[in-house]
Motif scaffolding. Sequence first.
Motif, PDB file in Angstrom:
ATOM      1  N   VAL A 148       0.851  -1.196   0.000  1.00  0.00           N
ATOM      2  CA  VAL A 148       0.000   0.000   0.000  1.00  0.00           C
ATOM      3  C   VAL A 148       0.887   1.246   0.000  1.00  0.00           C
ATOM      4  N   LEU A 149       0.807   1.992  -1.074  1.00  0.00           N
ATOM      5  CA  LEU A 149       1.594   3.224  -1.193  1.00  0.00           C
ATOM      6  C   LEU A 149       0.845   4.418  -0.614  1.00  0.00           C
ATOM      7  N   GLN A 150      -0.480   4.355  -0.705  1.00  0.00           N
ATOM      8  CA  GLN A 150      -1.317   5.401  -0.096  1.00  0.00           C
ATOM      9  C   GLN A 150      -2.596   4.775   0.412  1.00  0.00           C
ATOM     10  N   GLU A 151      -2.916   5.028   1.663  1.00  0.00           N
ATOM     11  CA  GLU A 151      -4.085   4.431   2.292  1.00  0.00           C
ATOM     12  C   GLU A 151      -5.378   5.086   1.812  1.00  0.00           C
ATOM     13  N   GLY A 152      -6.477   4.358   1.963  1.00  0.00           N
ATOM     14  CA  GLY A 152      -7.789   4.889   1.603  1.00  0.00           C
ATOM     15  C   GLY A 152      -8.835   3.800   1.672  1.00  0.00           C
ATOM     16  N   GLU A 153     -10.058   4.128   1.255  1.00  0.00           N
ATOM     17  CA  GLU A 153     -11.176   3.189   1.324  1.00  0.00           C
ATOM     18  C   GLU A 153     -11.421   2.505  -0.014  1.00  0.00           C
ATOM     19  N   VAL A 154     -11.862   1.249   0.066  1.00  0.00           N
ATOM     20  CA  VAL A 154     -12.270   0.519  -1.130  1.00  0.00           C
ATOM     21  C   VAL A 154     -13.582  -0.204  -0.844  1.00  0.00           C
ATOM     22  N   GLY A 155     -14.221  -0.637  -1.931  1.00  0.00           N
ATOM     23  CA  GLY A 155     -15.446  -1.411  -1.800  1.00  0.00           C
ATOM     24  C   GLY A 155     -15.675  -2.242  -3.042  1.00  0.00           C
ATOM     25  N   ALA A 156     -16.527  -3.240  -2.923  1.00  0.00           N
ATOM     26  CA  ALA A 156     -16.871  -4.073  -4.078  1.00  0.00           C
ATOM     27  C   ALA A 156     -17.440  -3.193  -5.177  1.00  0.00           C
ATOM     28  N   GLY A 157     -17.016  -3.459  -6.396  1.00  0.00           N
ATOM     29  CA  GLY A 157     -17.458  -2.662  -7.538  1.00  0.00           C
ATOM     30  C   GLY A 157     -16.471  -1.602  -7.962  1.00  0.00           C
ATOM     31  N   ASP A 158     -15.481  -1.298  -7.113  1.00  0.00           N
ATOM     32  CA  ASP A 158     -14.458  -0.304  -7.466  1.00  0.00           C
ATOM     33  C   ASP A 158     -13.597  -0.819  -8.617  1.00  0.00           C
ATOM     34  N   THR A 159     -13.193   0.091  -9.480  1.00  0.00           N
ATOM     35  CA  THR A 159     -12.304  -0.266 -10.585  1.00  0.00           C
ATOM     36  C   THR A 159     -10.861   0.053 -10.216  1.00  0.00           C
ATOM     37  N   LEU A 160      -9.956  -0.724 -10.791  1.00  0.00           N
ATOM     38  CA  LEU A 160      -8.523  -0.509 -10.602  1.00  0.00           C
ATOM     39  C   LEU A 160      -7.963   0.139 -11.858  1.00  0.00           C
ATOM     40  N   GLU A 161      -7.261   1.217 -11.675  1.00  0.00           N
ATOM     41  CA  GLU A 161      -6.638   1.912 -12.793  1.00  0.00           C
ATOM     42  C   GLU A 161      -5.132   1.687 -12.750  1.00  0.00           C
ATOM     43  N   LEU A 162      -4.579   1.222 -13.870  1.00  0.00           N
ATOM     44  CA  LEU A 162      -3.129   1.051 -13.963  1.00  0.00           C
ATOM     45  C   LEU A 162      -2.492   2.427 -14.094  1.00  0.00           C
ATOM     46  N   VAL A 163      -1.687   2.786 -13.097  1.00  0.00           N
ATOM     47  CA  VAL A 163      -1.045   4.101 -13.075  1.00  0.00           C
ATOM     48  C   VAL A 163       0.296   4.054 -13.796  1.00  0.00           C
ATOM     49  N   SER A 164       1.080   3.009 -13.535  1.00  0.00           N
ATOM     50  CA  SER A 164       2.378   2.881 -14.198  1.00  0.00           C
ATOM     51  C   SER A 164       2.758   1.418 -14.324  1.00  0.00           C
ATOM     52  N   ARG A 165       3.428   1.114 -15.417  1.00  0.00           N
ATOM     53  CA  ARG A 165       3.881  -0.248 -15.714  1.00  0.00           C
ATOM     54  C   ARG A 165       5.372  -0.319 -15.428  1.00  0.00           C
ATOM     55  N   ASP A 166       5.787  -1.334 -14.657  1.00  0.00           N
ATOM     56  CA  ASP A 166       7.205  -1.444 -14.334  1.00  0.00           C
ATOM     57  C   ASP A 166       7.996  -1.839 -15.576  1.00  0.00           C
ATOM     58  N   ALA A 167       9.063  -1.086 -15.838  1.00  0.00           N
ATOM     59  CA  ALA A 167       9.824  -1.243 -17.078  1.00  0.00           C
ATOM     60  C   ALA A 167      10.664  -2.517 -17.115  1.00  0.00           C
ATOM     61  N   ASN A 168      10.834  -3.192 -15.991  1.00  0.00           N
ATOM     62  CA  ASN A 168      11.639  -4.419 -15.977  1.00  0.00           C
ATOM     63  C   ASN A 168      10.942  -5.584 -16.678  1.00  0.00           C
ATOM     64  N   ASN A 169       9.613  -5.486 -16.803  1.00  0.00           N
ATOM     65  CA  ASN A 169       8.830  -6.501 -17.519  1.00  0.00           C
ATOM     66  C   ASN A 169       9.071  -7.916 -16.994  1.00  0.00           C
ATOM     67  N   ILE A 170       9.060  -8.051 -15.677  1.00  0.00           N
ATOM     68  CA  ILE A 170       9.105  -9.373 -15.044  1.00  0.00           C
ATOM     69  C   ILE A 170       7.750  -9.588 -14.372  1.00  0.00           C
ATOM     70  N   THR A 171       7.019 -10.570 -14.853  1.00  0.00           N
ATOM     71  CA  THR A 171       5.650 -10.751 -14.385  1.00  0.00           C
ATOM     72  C   THR A 171       5.585 -11.550 -13.085  1.00  0.00           C
ATOM     73  N   VAL A 172       4.422 -11.510 -12.471  1.00  0.00           N
ATOM     74  CA  VAL A 172       4.159 -12.335 -11.288  1.00  0.00           C
ATOM     75  C   VAL A 172       4.345 -13.810 -11.644  1.00  0.00           C
ATOM     76  N   ALA A 173       3.857 -14.204 -12.821  1.00  0.00           N
ATOM     77  CA  ALA A 173       3.999 -15.598 -13.264  1.00  0.00           C
ATOM     78  C   ALA A 173       5.463 -15.969 -13.466  1.00  0.00           C
ATOM     79  N   ASP A 174       6.270 -15.028 -13.974  1.00  0.00           N
ATOM     80  CA  ASP A 174       7.705 -15.293 -14.135  1.00  0.00           C
ATOM     81  C   ASP A 174       8.347 -15.651 -12.799  1.00  0.00           C
ATOM     82  N   ILE A 175       7.997 -14.918 -11.755  1.00  0.00           N
ATOM     83  CA  ILE A 175       8.593 -15.153 -10.436  1.00  0.00           C
ATOM     84  C   ILE A 175       8.216 -16.547  -9.928  1.00  0.00           C
ATOM     85  N   THR A 176       6.952 -16.926 -10.103  1.00  0.00           N
ATOM     86  CA  THR A 176       6.519 -18.261  -9.682  1.00  0.00           C
ATOM     87  C   THR A 176       7.262 -19.340 -10.448  1.00  0.00           C
TER      88      THR A 176
END
Length: 216
Positions: A148-176
Motif C-alpha cells: 500500500v503506497l497510499q491508504e484509503g477506502e475501497v469497496g466491491a465494484g471499485d475499478t482498478l486503474e493502472l497508473v504505471s507499468r514497471d519497465a523491468n517486464n518481469i511478471t508475477v507468473a515469471d517469479i513463480t
Amino acid sequence: MKIISVNVGLPREVNWKGRTVSTGIFKEPVMDRVMVRSLNLDGDGQADLTVHGGLEKAVYVYPFEHYDYWRTELPDTDLTMGNFGENFTTTGLKEEDLNIGDRFQIGTVQLMVTQPRMPCYKLGIRFGRPDMVKRFLASRRTGLYFSVLQEGEVGAGDTLELVSRDANNITVADITQLYTREKTDPELLHRAAQLEPLPESWRDYFQEQSRHQGKK
C-alpha cells in the motif's frame, strides 16, 4: 479491472491434525467500504506475522477467473468469495499480465504489485485437504500481493486503474516459474535478483540460485 468482493477476517483457532492452530485464512465478504492501511485492511488480521502480512503483503488478491478452474478441480467444494484467503477478489488481473512493480489506483488508494503468493499448510486447513498446497502451487494460479503506497477506502465494484507499468517486464507468473524452476532462464533469474520492487527475501533467494547456476 474491478474488485468484485472485499474480504476480511480475524485469526481464529481451529483443530488440525490433532492440534490447535491459529489462522487468519478464513475471510468473508463485507458489504461496507473498508479502509486499506499500510499493513492490512480494517477488520482483517494474520495469525503468524513472521510469514504472513507486513508491508509487502498488505493486500492479497485472487482473480475471480481462477474460480472456474477450482470448481472443476474441487467439484464437491462450495466455493465463495474469499475462499483462498484473499482480501480482493478481482476480475481483469492475471499473474501472467502483471509486472512486479506495477502501480494501481483505486479511488485515493495507491497499490504496487510485489510478489506471488506461496501457499502454506493453512490453505489445506481452509479447504480441509492436506493436498491443497501442492495442488495450488501446481496450478500456477497463485494470486498476488499488493503493498500500500497510499491508504484509503475501497469497496466491491471499485475499478482498478493502472497508473504505471514497471519497465523491468518481469511478471508475477515469471517469479513463480523461476521459484519452482519451471523456467530455466539465467538472464531472467539475474534480472529478478536485482528487481527492486521485489521483496528482499525473494531477491536473496534468486541471487543464491543465480550463483549456483554460475558455478555449473
